[in-house]
Design an enzyme around this catalytic site. Structure first.
Site, PDB file in Angstrom:
ATOM      1  N   LEU A   1       0.858  -1.179   0.000  1.00 38.80           N
ATOM      2  CA  LEU A   1       0.000   0.000   0.000  1.00 38.80           C
ATOM      3  C   LEU A   1       0.895   1.229   0.000  1.00 38.80           C
ATOM      4  O   LEU A   1       1.948   1.230   0.639  1.00 38.80           O
ATOM      5  CB  LEU A   1      -0.899   0.017   1.248  1.00 38.80           C
ATOM      6  CG  LEU A   1      -2.018  -1.038   1.326  1.00 38.80           C
ATOM      7  CD1 LEU A   1      -2.659  -1.019   2.698  1.00 38.80           C
ATOM      8  CD2 LEU A   1      -3.056  -0.822   0.237  1.00 38.80           C
ATOM      9  N   ASP A   2       0.478   2.274  -0.737  1.00 39.91           N
ATOM     10  CA  ASP A   2       1.308   3.469  -0.760  1.00 39.91           C
ATOM     11  C   ASP A   2       1.245   4.184   0.587  1.00 39.91           C
ATOM     12  O   ASP A   2       0.440   3.847   1.469  1.00 39.91           O
ATOM     13  CB  ASP A   2       0.896   4.402  -1.897  1.00 39.91           C
ATOM     14  CG  ASP A   2      -0.554   4.831  -1.800  1.00 39.91           C
ATOM     15  OD1 ASP A   2      -0.909   5.494  -0.817  1.00 39.91           O
ATOM     16  OD2 ASP A   2      -1.334   4.490  -2.712  1.00 39.91           O
ATOM     17  N   GLU A   3       2.081   5.178   0.746  1.00 38.59           N
ATOM     18  CA  GLU A   3       2.243   5.827   2.045  1.00 38.59           C
ATOM     19  C   GLU A   3       0.944   6.434   2.565  1.00 38.59           C
ATOM     20  O   GLU A   3       0.653   6.378   3.771  1.00 38.59           O
ATOM     21  CB  GLU A   3       3.320   6.915   1.942  1.00 38.59           C
ATOM     22  CG  GLU A   3       3.635   7.601   3.254  1.00 38.59           C
ATOM     23  CD  GLU A   3       4.721   8.650   3.103  1.00 38.59           C
ATOM     24  OE1 GLU A   3       5.096   9.268   4.117  1.00 38.59           O
ATOM     25  OE2 GLU A   3       5.195   8.850   1.975  1.00 38.59           O
ATOM     26  N   ALA A   4       0.140   7.012   1.682  1.00 38.85           N
ATOM     27  CA  ALA A   4      -1.083   7.689   2.125  1.00 38.85           C
ATOM     28  C   ALA A   4      -2.239   6.724   2.363  1.00 38.85           C
ATOM     29  O   ALA A   4      -3.254   7.121   2.953  1.00 38.85           O
ATOM     30  CB  ALA A   4      -1.495   8.734   1.096  1.00 38.85           C
ATOM     31  N   SER A   5      -2.131   5.471   1.924  1.00 37.21           N
ATOM     32  CA  SER A   5      -3.220   4.507   2.068  1.00 37.21           C
ATOM     33  C   SER A   5      -3.117   3.788   3.408  1.00 37.21           C
ATOM     34  O   SER A   5      -2.089   3.808   4.085  1.00 37.21           O
ATOM     35  CB  SER A   5      -3.203   3.504   0.915  1.00 37.21           C
ATOM     36  OG  SER A   5      -3.341   4.161  -0.323  1.00 37.21           O
TER      37      SER A   5
END
Length: 351
Positions: free
Chosen positions: A102-106
Site C-alpha cells: 500500500l502506498d504511504e497515504a493509504s
C-alpha cells in the site's frame, strides 16, 4: 531432495522467481560451491545453502495480518527514516515481507509472511486473487463513471479495470465506493479515479482473498487463524489450477491447429465424356459422394471470343486499316516529325 528455488522460497528468501534470479546471478552456494543451474536440487539435511555468503535457515512459516495506518511505508529500509510497516510487528523473529503493498497515504490490511510461494500466488496478477478496497472520492460518481471502471481505463502502463464496483454511501460532497481488483499496480485506484475526475481522499484495503481486516485497530497485528489460512491457501491453489487449465487449453488448441493441413486441395473438374461441343457438362465433385446437385448438373458454356475493333491501334510493324504497309517505320516516328513535349532548355525555345 527438493529444488533449490523452492527450498529458498520456503526459507523466506523470496518468491521462486526471485530465487531463480539469485541463482542465475551466482549469489547462491551449496557447501561453499557456487551454483547457477536453475534445476539444481538440494538435500537440506546433508547440505548447507548460502545466499551472499550468509547461511540459509529454514524457518517456520508465519502469517500475520497488520492494519497499516497512513504514513507508513511497505519496505524494509528507508534512507529518510520514515516509519515502516515492519515496525508494527517487532516481536516477530522470522524474516517476513509484505504481500501486496500500500502506498504511504493509504491504510488498511497487509499480509506479512515468510511463505514465498504463497506470497507469489497472492501478488501475481495472472492468478487473479481479489483485493477489496473502500475508497472515499471527491464528488458523486455517476453510473457511467462506475461502468468505465469496469470496462477499463487507459493509464501510462496499460489498460486496467476493476472486477466489481459499488457505490456505498455519500459523505457530504464526497462518496464512498467499494472497489475489487485482481491486480495491484502502483497507485492503480488513485490513477483510475483521477482519470475520471474524482480525486481519492481516503483509501483503505479491507480484504485479501477470503481474509478480512475486520475490526483490527490501526497499527495492530494478529496471527492468521487456522481456518483463515486454510481458506487462503485453497483460494491460491484454485487460482493456480485455473491458470494451468487455461494454459493447457491454449497449448492444446495450438497443437491441433499445427496438426491440421492449411488448406484442403480441391480436385479438378473434368468434362464428361460425350458432352456436346460448346456445352461442357462437368462430373460432380468426388468428395460429394457422387450425388448430383439439387440444381441439376452443372453446365459450362464457353464465352465467345471478343471481336477486335477495326479502330484498334495496330501493333508495331503492322499496317492498320486504310494505311499502306511500310508507311510507318517499326519502332520509330515518321520522317520530319519532331518529338512531342516541351523543347529542351529552361522555359524558352530550344537553342
Amino acid at each position: 531432495m527438493e529444488r533449490l528455488n523452492k527450498y529458498l522460497a520456503h526459507a523466506g528468501v523470496g518468491s521462486r522467481r526471485h530465487c531463480d534470479s539469485l541463482i542465475a546471478a551466482g549469489r547462491v552456494k551449496i557447501n561453499g560451491v557456487r551454483v547457477t543451474d536453475l534445476g539444481m536440487k538440494v538435500d537440506p539435511d546433508a547440505q548447507k545453502v548460502f545466499v551472499d555468503d550468509e547461511p540459509v535457515r529454514v524457518e517456520k512459516p508465519v502469517y500475520w495480518v497488520v492494519h497499516k495506518p497512513p504514513g507508513y511505508l511497505c519496505t524494509n529500509h528507508d534512507p529518510s527514516g520514515r516509519p515502516l510497516a515492519m515496525h508494527l510487528i517487532p516481536h516477530v523473529e522470522q524474516r517476513v515481507y509484505t504481500v501486496g503493498r500500500l502506498d504511504e497515504a493509504s491504510e488498511g490490511m497487509l499480509l506479512m509472511t515468510n511463505d514465498g510461494e504463497l506470497a507469489q500466488t497472492l501478488m501475481h496478477p495472472r492468478y487473479g486473487v481479489e483485493k477489496t478496497y473502500l475508497v472515499l472520492v471527491a464528488g458523486k460518481p455517476t453510473k457511467d463513471d462506475l461502468q468505465r471502471l469496469l470496462d477499463g481505463v487507459w493509464l501510462s502502463d496499460g489498460k486496467v479495470r476493476a472486477k466489481s464496483v459499488r457505490r456505498m454511501k455519500p459523505q457530504g460532497d464526497s462518496t464512498w465506493i467499494r472497489v475489487v481488483l485482481c491486480e495491484g499496480k502502483n497507485r492503480e485506484i488513485r490513477r483510475m479515479l483521477a482519470k475520471l475526475g474524482h480525486k481519492v481522499l481516503r483509501l483503505k484495503r479491507v480484504a485479501i482473498g477470503p481474509v478480512l481486516l475486520d475490526k483490527l485497530p490501526k497499527g495492530k497485528a494478529r496471527k492468521l487463524s487456522l481456518p483463515e489460512l486454510t481458506e487462503l491457501k485453497k483460494s491460491a491453489v484454485s487460482a493456480e489450477r485455473r491458470v494451468e487449465k487455461v494454459a493447457g487449453e491454449a497449448r492444446q488448441n495450438s497443437d491441433e491447429a499445427e496438426s491440421q493441413p492449411a488448406t484442403k486441395p480441391v480436385p479438378p473438374r473434368h468434362p464428361a465424356p460425350g458432352a456436346p461441343a460448346g456445352r461442357r457438362e462437368f462430373v460432380p465433385n468426388p468428395n460429394s459422394g457422387g450425388k448430383p446437385s439439387s440444381a441439376g448438373p452443372r453446365v459450362y458454356v464457353p464465352k465467345p471470343a471478343a471481336k477486335k475493333s477495326p479502330l484498334a491501334r495496330p501493333g508495331p510493324g503492322r499496317p492498320g486499316p486504310g494505311r499502306p504497309a511500310g508507311s510507318r517505320p517499326v519502332g520509330g516516328r515518321p520522317p520530319g516529325k519532331k518529338p512531342f513535349g516541351r523543347p529542351p532548355g529552361r522555359g524558352g525555345p530550344g537553342k
